[in-house]
Structure formats: structure tokens, C-alpha cells
Design an enzyme around this catalytic site. Structure first.
Site, PDB file in Angstrom:
ATOM      1  CB  CYS A 128      -0.938   0.000   1.202  1.00 17.62           C
ATOM      2  SG  CYS A 128      -2.034  -1.421   1.209  1.00 17.62           S
ATOM      3  CG  HIS A 270      -3.219   3.299   2.235  1.00 19.96           C
ATOM      4  ND1 HIS A 270      -3.681   2.965   0.986  1.00 19.96           N
ATOM      5  CD2 HIS A 270      -3.338   2.176   3.003  1.00 19.96           C
ATOM      6  CE1 HIS A 270      -4.053   1.694   0.984  1.00 19.96           C
ATOM      7  NE2 HIS A 270      -3.857   1.203   2.193  1.00 19.96           N
ATOM      8  CG  ASN A 300      -6.748  -0.756   1.158  1.00 21.81           C
ATOM      9  OD1 ASN A 300      -5.988  -0.410   0.247  1.00 21.81           O
ATOM     10  ND2 ASN A 300      -6.313  -1.213   2.320  1.00 21.81           N
TER      11      ASN A 300
HETATM   12  N1  COA Z   1     -19.001  -9.375   7.880  1.00 21.08           N
HETATM   13  C1  COA Z   1     -19.576  -9.696   9.046  1.00 21.08           C
HETATM   14  N2  COA Z   1     -18.892 -10.085  10.122  1.00 21.08           N
HETATM   15  C2  COA Z   1     -17.549 -10.168  10.001  1.00 21.08           C
HETATM   16  C3  COA Z   1     -16.877  -9.854   8.803  1.00 21.08           C
HETATM   17  C4  COA Z   1     -17.659  -9.445   7.719  1.00 21.08           C
HETATM   18  N3  COA Z   1     -17.142  -9.116   6.523  1.00 21.08           N
HETATM   19  N4  COA Z   1     -15.548 -10.007   8.986  1.00 21.08           N
HETATM   20  C5  COA Z   1     -15.377 -10.412  10.243  1.00 21.08           C
HETATM   21  N5  COA Z   1     -16.587 -10.517  10.865  1.00 21.08           N
HETATM   22  C6  COA Z   1     -16.866 -10.906  12.236  1.00 21.08           C
HETATM   23  C7  COA Z   1     -15.774 -11.754  12.840  1.00 21.08           C
HETATM   24  O1  COA Z   1     -15.965 -13.111  12.515  1.00 21.08           O
HETATM   25  C8  COA Z   1     -15.941 -11.470  14.306  1.00 21.08           C
HETATM   26  O2  COA Z   1     -17.005 -12.231  14.773  1.00 21.08           O
HETATM   27  P1  COA Z   1     -16.988 -12.861  16.269  1.00 21.08           P
HETATM   28  O3  COA Z   1     -16.929 -11.677  17.176  1.00 21.08           O
HETATM   29  O4  COA Z   1     -18.251 -13.640  16.328  1.00 21.08           O
HETATM   30  O5  COA Z   1     -15.751 -13.713  16.319  1.00 21.08           O
HETATM   31  C9  COA Z   1     -16.383 -10.007  14.344  1.00 21.08           C
HETATM   32  O6  COA Z   1     -16.904  -9.722  13.049  1.00 21.08           O
HETATM   33  C10 COA Z   1     -15.264  -9.056  14.659  1.00 21.08           C
HETATM   34  O7  COA Z   1     -14.163  -9.358  13.822  1.00 21.08           O
HETATM   35  P2  COA Z   1     -12.830  -8.519  13.861  1.00 21.08           P
HETATM   36  O8  COA Z   1     -11.879  -9.109  12.887  1.00 21.08           O
HETATM   37  O9  COA Z   1     -12.381  -8.366  15.278  1.00 21.08           O
HETATM   38  O10 COA Z   1     -13.373  -7.105  13.342  1.00 21.08           O
HETATM   39  P3  COA Z   1     -12.665  -5.726  13.374  1.00 21.08           P
HETATM   40  O11 COA Z   1     -13.474  -4.753  14.108  1.00 21.08           O
HETATM   41  O12 COA Z   1     -11.209  -5.835  13.744  1.00 21.08           O
HETATM   42  O13 COA Z   1     -12.727  -5.312  11.843  1.00 21.08           O
HETATM   43  C11 COA Z   1     -11.318  -5.137   9.913  1.00 21.08           C
HETATM   44  C12 COA Z   1     -12.050  -6.074  10.873  1.00 21.08           C
HETATM   45  C13 COA Z   1     -10.593  -5.981   8.889  1.00 21.08           C
HETATM   46  C14 COA Z   1     -12.324  -4.253   9.230  1.00 21.08           C
HETATM   47  C15 COA Z   1     -10.329  -4.262  10.729  1.00 21.08           C
HETATM   48  O14 COA Z   1      -9.569  -5.062  11.599  1.00 21.08           O
HETATM   49  C16 COA Z   1      -9.395  -3.468   9.874  1.00 21.08           C
HETATM   50  O15 COA Z   1      -9.809  -2.622   9.096  1.00 21.08           O
HETATM   51  N6  COA Z   1      -8.068  -3.689  10.026  1.00 21.08           N
HETATM   52  C17 COA Z   1      -7.085  -2.983   9.239  1.00 21.08           C
HETATM   53  C18 COA Z   1      -6.995  -3.599   7.888  1.00 21.08           C
HETATM   54  C19 COA Z   1      -6.216  -2.777   6.935  1.00 21.08           C
HETATM   55  O16 COA Z   1      -6.232  -1.575   6.999  1.00 21.08           O
HETATM   56  N7  COA Z   1      -5.540  -3.472   6.032  1.00 21.08           N
HETATM   57  C20 COA Z   1      -4.811  -2.862   4.990  1.00 21.08           C
HETATM   58  C21 COA Z   1      -3.588  -2.247   5.497  1.00 21.08           C
HETATM   59  S1  COA Z   1      -2.830  -1.328   4.250  1.00 21.08           S
END
Ligand code: COA
Length: 343
Positions: A128, A270, A300
Site C-alpha cells: 500500500c 492511504h 482500499n
Molecule cells: N461481515 C460480518 N462479520 C464479520 C466480517 C464481515 N465481513 N468479517 C469479520 N466478521 C466478524 C468476525 O468473525 C468477528 O465475529 P466474532 O466476534 O463472532 O468472532 C467479528 O466480526 C469481529 O471481527 P474482527 O476481525 O475483530 O473485526 P474488526 O473490528 O477488527 O474489523 C477489519 C475487521 C478488517 C475491518 C479491521 O480489523 C481493519 O480494518 N483492520 C485494518 C486492515 C487494513 O487496513 N488493512 C490494509 C492495510 S494497508
């Protein structure tokens, strides 16, 4: 913050500046909405909007599109914006983690297609951070005096490496390209990059990676159901890294360039997750109108995201010549980078 490359302009710099002579971008026509994703996996528009701010993203039709075509189109638009042609370029730098082939590089193919041959051409991998890495390398090449006109491209077709049977990663990403033409500016040495920083730390590489062979998969991730060749990510770890790094990178860039936040027209960041951008804005007291956000419409797009934002700001006149802007990126590697410009 520890930073290995620091080059604020000094009295040793040459008596010329580096101008961004043209800017361009390209996105595929096909829109993939959160409602489309609801049909592919167990997710909801509400969850995605709440956790990421994303409503839709663009994706390529792999039958006839990819990073080569998107990057080429973005560069053509940047050349047109600069009033230049492919043959005017000395060098092309193409940043991507989703190039169709590793050999030849996308940069070589783009050079041929736009009539830039025999300009130098190479691909660069910085996930990224690709656009900011390419911008900084390109600017340094021009500032060295050895190259006069460099085309840089940041482009990814993340949809080609997303496993759409798995919901935790694929919902975030889209496809886009951004390009810029950098030229030597004999008229005004104060124009150009005032400070740049390229950084990497692989101690956390396992939080964001694209395995090509089983051997590379860390033990803790062996049960991960995401397909081989597709992006794997520990969202929570990356989130923590990004929120912390975002602020550090901006503070470092401002301190080293001697600018205050109110002197910056736009922080061009970003687009990883709107919550990450909002957290940085809040912590640094930056107003909404100076931190551009388009993640709701484009997701993204990895190396494409910053160049796409910059082009939208540039073409709409929200950034213009004489403005100070700060480019900020972080991503796989893990990498982080900044670039402070007087346009
Ligand atoms: N739809 C519905 N539920 C989802 C899901 C989706 N697409 N993806 C995950 N879940 C669920 C999980 O299974 C989890 O369920 P549980 O509580 O029953 O176990 C719950 O939602 C929470 O998951 P979690 O992974 O903790 O969510 P989060 O709040 O951390 O959000 C991201 C996930 C990926 C959106 C977040 O972590 C994020 O944006 N991280 C940074 C990623 C990024 O920027 N990457 C690129 C870097 S350049």
C-alpha cells in the site's frame, strides 16, 4: 520516530526543483457493492460500513483488464495532463503487488505501449506504500540530475488476489491506479519534495502477506482457509499498527519539513479503513476538509489509493500549484512512508 532516509532540502541541493507536471488515474467500470458481497459471503452492508466506511469498490474484469491496463491508462492521463507524450519520458516506475507477470515488468510493457521505449522501466513492490515509494524514488532520480522526466504509477488490482469465499479480508479491497509525471523545474528550486521518508520493518510481515508456496505460510496460519495466492491479513494487528503509525508518520513529516498542520492544504492518505483515518484526524486535530476520503466509493486499492485521491483533488482544483501537501502511507512489509511537497 526512527527514520533512516531523511532529506529535507539543504544548501547542497541542486539549483532546480522537481515539478509534478501531470496527474492521472484510472479505475475499472465494474462496481462491486456491499450488497453484491452479501450474495457471495456471510456479511452485511451495515457491518462493512460500520467497521470500514466502505460502501462499494471497483473491480477489474480479468478477461481484459488488470494492473497493466489500469496503470497504462492512468499514466496516459497524467501525460495528457502534463501536455507530454510517452516518448518524452526517461524512466517509468510501476509500483504494484498484483502485476500480471514478474517478467517482463509492468513498467516495461507500459513503456512499450505508450511509446516511451527505450526509457528505463522497473516495477517496485511496497504494497500500500507503493505510490509514495515510487513518488519518492522518482523525485530523487530527477533531483539527482540524471533523469529529466519520470512517470510513476501506483496500481493494484486487489480483486485478483481476494478470496471472495472468505469475509474478513476481501470486503476491504478494490482496484485502481494513480500516476504522476515528475519533471525537472529549472525555474523554481523551492518546488518539489521537501522531505521524504521510506521505512520498513519485516518483524510483523505475517500480519499481511500473499503466499505463493506452502513453505512460506507461518505455523500459526496453517489452518487459515484463505486460498493460496490470495491475501491473508490479521486485521486487528494491522489496525493497531496503522493507527499508531499514521500519527507518527504525519508528526515526523511535519517536524522534519518545518511545516505546521495549518500550512498543509491536504493530507493525502492511504485509504485503508475510515476508522483509521478518523482516529488520526482526531488525535492530530486535523479538520475534515484537509484529509481527503474516498474509501466509501473505492475501498482500499493498495498502491492505487493515494494516486487516485491525488488525481481527484488535483482535477477538482482542491490542490493546486504552490500548495503544500503531505502524502502518507502504510502497508504490507510492513512498510510506511511519507512525502511532503510544495506543488
Ligand atoms: N461481515 C460480518 N462479520 C464479520 C466480517 C464481515 N465481513 N468479517 C469479520 N466478521 C466478524 C468476525 O468473525 C468477528 O465475529 P466474532 O466476534 O463472532 O468472532 C467479528 O466480526 C469481529 O471481527 P474482527 O476481525 O475483530 O473485526 P474488526 O473490528 O477488527 O474489523 C477489519 C475487521 C478488517 C475491518 C479491521 O480489523 C481493519 O480494518 N483492520 C485494518 C486492515 C487494513 O487496513 N488493512 C490494509 C492495510 S494497508
Amino acid at each position: 520516530m526512527k527514520s533512516k532516509i531523511q532529506n529535507p532540502q539543504s544548501k547542497n541541493d541542486p539549483a532546480f526543483g522537481v515539478r509534478i507536471a501531470g496527474v492521472g488515474s484510472a479505475v475499472p467500470d465494474k462496481v462491486l457493492t456491499n450488497f453484491d458481497l452479501e450474495k457471495l459471503m456471510d456479511t452485511s452492508d451495515e457491518w462493512i460500513v460500520q467497521r470500514t466506511g466502505i460502501r462499494e469498490r471497483r473491480i477489474v474484469d480479468p478477461k481484459h483488464e488488470g494492473t497493466f491496463t489500469l496503470g497504462r491508462d492512468a499514466l496516459r492521463r497524467a501525460l495528457a495532463d502534463a501536455g507530454m507524450e510517452g516518448k518524452d519520458l526517461d524512466l517509468i516506475i510501476f509500483a504494484s503487488v498484483t502485476a500480471e507477470m514478474t517478467c517482463p515488468s509492468n513498467a516495461c510493457r507500459v513503456a512499450l505501449e505508450i511509446g516511451a521505449t527505450p526509457a528505463g522501466a522497473f516495477d517496485l513492490v511496497a504494497a500500500c506504500c507503493g505510490y509514495v515509494y515510487a513518488l519518492n524514488v522518482g523525485e530523487s532520480m530527477v533531483r539527482s540530475g540524471r533523469y529529466q522526466r519520470v512517470g510513476i504509477i501506483g496500481c493494484d488490482a486487489m480483486s485478483t488476489i481476494c478470496d471472495y469465499t472468505e469475509r474478513s479480508v476481501s470486503i476491504l479491497f478494490g482496484d485502481a491506479a494513480g500516476a504522476a509525471i515528475l519533471t525537472r523545474n529549472d525555474g523554481d528550486p523551492s518546488v518539489g519534495c521537501l522531505y521524504q521518508s521510506l521505512n520498513a520493518d519485516a518483524s510483523m510481515w505475517e500480519s499481511l502477506y500473499i503466499p505463493r508456496r506452502c513453505q512460506e505460510i507461518p505455523d500459526k496460519d496453517r489452518e487459515n482457509p484463505i486460498r493460496m495466492g490470495c491475501l491473508r491479513m490479521n486485521g486487528r494487528e494491522v489496525y493497531k499498527f496503522a493507527v499508531t503509525k499514521f500519527r507518527e508518520v504525519i508528526e515526523d513529516a511535519l517536524a522534519k519539513s518545518g511545516l505546521t498542520p495549518d500550512q498543509i492544504s491536504q493530507f493525502i492518505c492511504h485509504q485503508s479503513n475510515v476508522r483509521i483515518i478518523d482516529a488520526a484526524k482526531e488525535r492530530m486535530g486535523l479538520s475534515d476538509d484537509r484529509v481527503y476520503v474516498n474509501i466509501d466509493r473505492f475501498g482500499n486499492s493498495s498502491a492505487g489509493s493515494i494516486g487516485l485521491c491525488f488525481d481527484q483533488l488535483w482535477q477538482s482544483g482542491r490542490v493546486k500549484r504552490g500548495d503544500h501537501v503531505v502524502f502518507v502511507a502504510f502497508g504490507g512489509g510492513l512498510t510506511w512512508a511519507s512525502s511532503v511537497w510544495k506543488l
